[in-house]
Design an enzyme around this catalytic site. Sequence first.
Site, PDB file in Angstrom:
ATOM      1  N   ASP A  73      -2.586  -4.205  13.786  1.00  0.00           N
ATOM      2  CA  ASP A  73      -1.360  -4.251  12.653  1.00  0.00           C
ATOM      3  C   ASP A  73      -0.019  -3.968  13.677  1.00  0.00           C
ATOM      4  O   ASP A  73       0.801  -3.013  13.229  1.00  0.00           O
ATOM      5  CB  ASP A  73      -1.723  -2.809  11.980  1.00  0.00           C
ATOM      6  N   GLU A  95      -5.412 -10.304  -1.167  1.00  0.00           N
ATOM      7  CA  GLU A  95      -5.038 -10.567   0.382  1.00  0.00           C
ATOM      8  C   GLU A  95      -6.428 -10.787   1.276  1.00  0.00           C
ATOM      9  O   GLU A  95      -7.141 -10.167   1.420  1.00  0.00           O
ATOM     10  CB  GLU A  95      -4.474  -9.103   0.874  1.00  0.00           C
ATOM     11  N   ASP A 136       3.134  -4.205   7.171  1.00  0.00           N
ATOM     12  CA  ASP A 136       2.053  -3.263   7.033  1.00  0.00           C
ATOM     13  C   ASP A 136       1.635  -3.134   8.598  1.00  0.00           C
ATOM     14  O   ASP A 136       0.254  -3.424   9.000  1.00  0.00           O
ATOM     15  CB  ASP A 136       0.839  -4.486   6.402  1.00  0.00           C
ATOM     16  N   ASP A 170      -1.302   6.909  -1.304  1.00  0.00           N
ATOM     17  CA  ASP A 170      -0.205   7.181  -0.228  1.00  0.00           C
ATOM     18  C   ASP A 170       0.691   7.810  -0.905  1.00  0.00           C
ATOM     19  O   ASP A 170       1.366   8.685  -0.154  1.00  0.00           O
ATOM     20  CB  ASP A 170       0.657   5.783   0.308  1.00  0.00           C
ATOM     21  N   ASP A 200       2.061 -10.257   4.852  1.00  0.00           N
ATOM     22  CA  ASP A 200       2.145  -8.796   5.592  1.00  0.00           C
ATOM     23  C   ASP A 200       2.242  -9.390   7.193  1.00  0.00           C
ATOM     24  O   ASP A 200       1.463 -10.056   7.635  1.00  0.00           O
ATOM     25  CB  ASP A 200       0.557  -8.230   5.360  1.00  0.00           C
ATOM     26  N   ASP A 203      -8.163  -5.330  13.924  1.00  0.00           N
ATOM     27  CA  ASP A 203      -6.863  -5.352  13.148  1.00  0.00           C
ATOM     28  C   ASP A 203      -5.740  -4.101  13.758  1.00  0.00           C
ATOM     29  O   ASP A 203      -5.799  -3.071  13.339  1.00  0.00           O
ATOM     30  CB  ASP A 203      -7.165  -4.958  11.827  1.00  0.00           C
ATOM     31  N   HIS A 238       0.011   2.147  -1.891  1.00  0.00           N
ATOM     32  CA  HIS A 238      -0.956   2.517  -2.492  1.00  0.00           C
ATOM     33  C   HIS A 238      -0.893   3.724  -3.403  1.00  0.00           C
ATOM     34  O   HIS A 238      -0.243   4.481  -3.007  1.00  0.00           O
ATOM     35  CB  HIS A 238      -2.177   2.628  -1.774  1.00  0.00           C
ATOM     36  N   HIS A 291      -4.821 -10.727   9.759  1.00  0.00           N
ATOM     37  CA  HIS A 291      -5.866 -11.309   8.958  1.00  0.00           C
ATOM     38  C   HIS A 291      -6.388 -12.653   9.211  1.00  0.00           C
ATOM     39  O   HIS A 291      -7.313 -13.123   9.529  1.00  0.00           O
ATOM     40  CB  HIS A 291      -5.823 -11.109   7.645  1.00  0.00           C
TER      41      HIS A 291
HETATM   42  C1  XUL Z   1      -5.737  -3.955   5.496  1.00  0.00           C
HETATM   43  C2  XUL Z   1      -4.460  -4.200   4.845  1.00  0.00           C
HETATM   44  C3  XUL Z   1      -4.322  -3.269   3.734  1.00  0.00           C
HETATM   45  C4  XUL Z   1      -3.691  -4.078   2.548  1.00  0.00           C
HETATM   46  C5  XUL Z   1      -3.445  -3.322   1.357  1.00  0.00           C
HETATM   47  O1  XUL Z   1      -6.039  -4.570   6.688  1.00  0.00           O
HETATM   48  O2  XUL Z   1      -3.859  -5.204   5.213  1.00  0.00           O
HETATM   49  O3  XUL Z   1      -3.112  -2.468   4.212  1.00  0.00           O
HETATM   50  O4  XUL Z   1      -2.323  -4.615   2.895  1.00  0.00           O
HETATM   51  O5  XUL Z   1      -4.481  -2.502   0.777  1.00  0.00           O
HETATM   52 CO    CO Z   2      -2.084  -5.975   4.558  1.00  0.00          CO
END
Ligand code: XUL
Ligand code: CO
Length: 444
Positions: free
Chosen positions: A311, A234, A341, A106, A298, A309, A103, A273
Amino acid sequence: MTEFFTDVPQPVAFAGAPDTGGLRYQVYDPNRVVAGTTMAEHLRIAVCYWHSFHWPGSDIFGAGTFDRPWLAAGLDPIEAAMAKQDAAFEFFAKLGTPFFCFHDVDMAPEGATLAESRRNLDVMVERAAGKMAETGVRLLWGTANLFSHPRYAAGAATNPDPQVFAHAAAQVRHMLEATHRLGGANYVLWGGREGYEPLLNPRLRREAAQLARFLPLVAEHKRRIGFTGTLLLEPKPQEPAKHQYDYDCSTVLGFLERYDLADEYRVNIEVNHATLSGHSFHHEVAFALDHGLFGSIDANRGDPQNGWDTDQFPNSVDEMSLAVYEILRGGGFTTGGFNFDTKLRRQSIDRSDLFHGHIGGIDTLARSLLVAAAMLDDGTIERARDARYAGWDDGLGRRILDGEVDLAALADEAVAGDLDPRPVSGRQEWLENQVNRIIWSTPN
Ligand code: XUL
Ligand code: CO
């Protein structure tokens, strides 16, 4: 440039390479050819800048736990961004992965004004271009962060204030141009705040109309600057908003078709997600592929016991193989790839932990690719699918699909007694056994 990952002094060895005593992959070998293409080209793996280098390991209950010296308070922001960039490219090169994603915020510090933020990003992007040339690491996608700053608390494109919409436009314009400058393969829009908290304050049609204006503006600008990468939305159902408009692939497809945008956008599907939206990842991938919507992935998963989430790094070959099978069957990625991600757990505080997380996740993908290729080669699943729909290839099925019969004619045919439909087994257990047979018998 000082080395940061001193506890991993040499590049991670690929599977099959001589043992050097350092870290190594068990399955991933970028040059190994599977189903006609190298593993590297099939998987197109990317490391994300944000969770890996821009997040200190904080959560809503506690401060950062990680050793990320460039995030300390009081540093010169550009010098800190450079130290972070050095560590990130050192990591990409040692891990041996071909892509990264970032991003705007970042990579470069936000300034007091938009103009200052743009200057900072330009400096850091030029420097990134040099690092990319040095290491050979490429950009899978860029994106603008339109959700962290307080101005976006009520959304970016869907904000009740058009000035916020304009601010978001400025950020996306600049980041799209930066992505183009770095030869990015895709550009992502994740609408984390494009949604609502209580249903008491939003005007739903108004907000949809705003989003439907924003997306073509981005597509027009993409063409104006000659960016040939893919635009990706996304989907995510909630978090941070209570309800997000890009809920899942099906919702996104409906929105794109309603506003005549289906040719402009594809989806970036995130495992976590998908499960938050009540689907499996396999479902989202299969749906997107079957509807011409598939773009990129992702790879981070959730935890089956909680509803947010997390991750986490992927580690289930059983689950991942099914999705990779659909991708392979659909012809593979074009511009997309597997982006990590992913977040380390807060207790994973050794510098080498970032390597262990990625190595395990990448090996899970590599092993899933071997299984998926074996499933494709075996052909049992596709043959069963073909047999299931064989009735539509000719005769009655063909006449229905070609519009040769109306409702009354069909009804007459059925009533005349010529048709005699019989229940047929869906063979679920047998199909599941076929998948396990291949998972268990595929060699590394
Ligand atoms: C948030 C997410 C983000 C996007 C990019 O859940 O997945 O990191 O991938 O903005
Ligand atoms: Co993402």
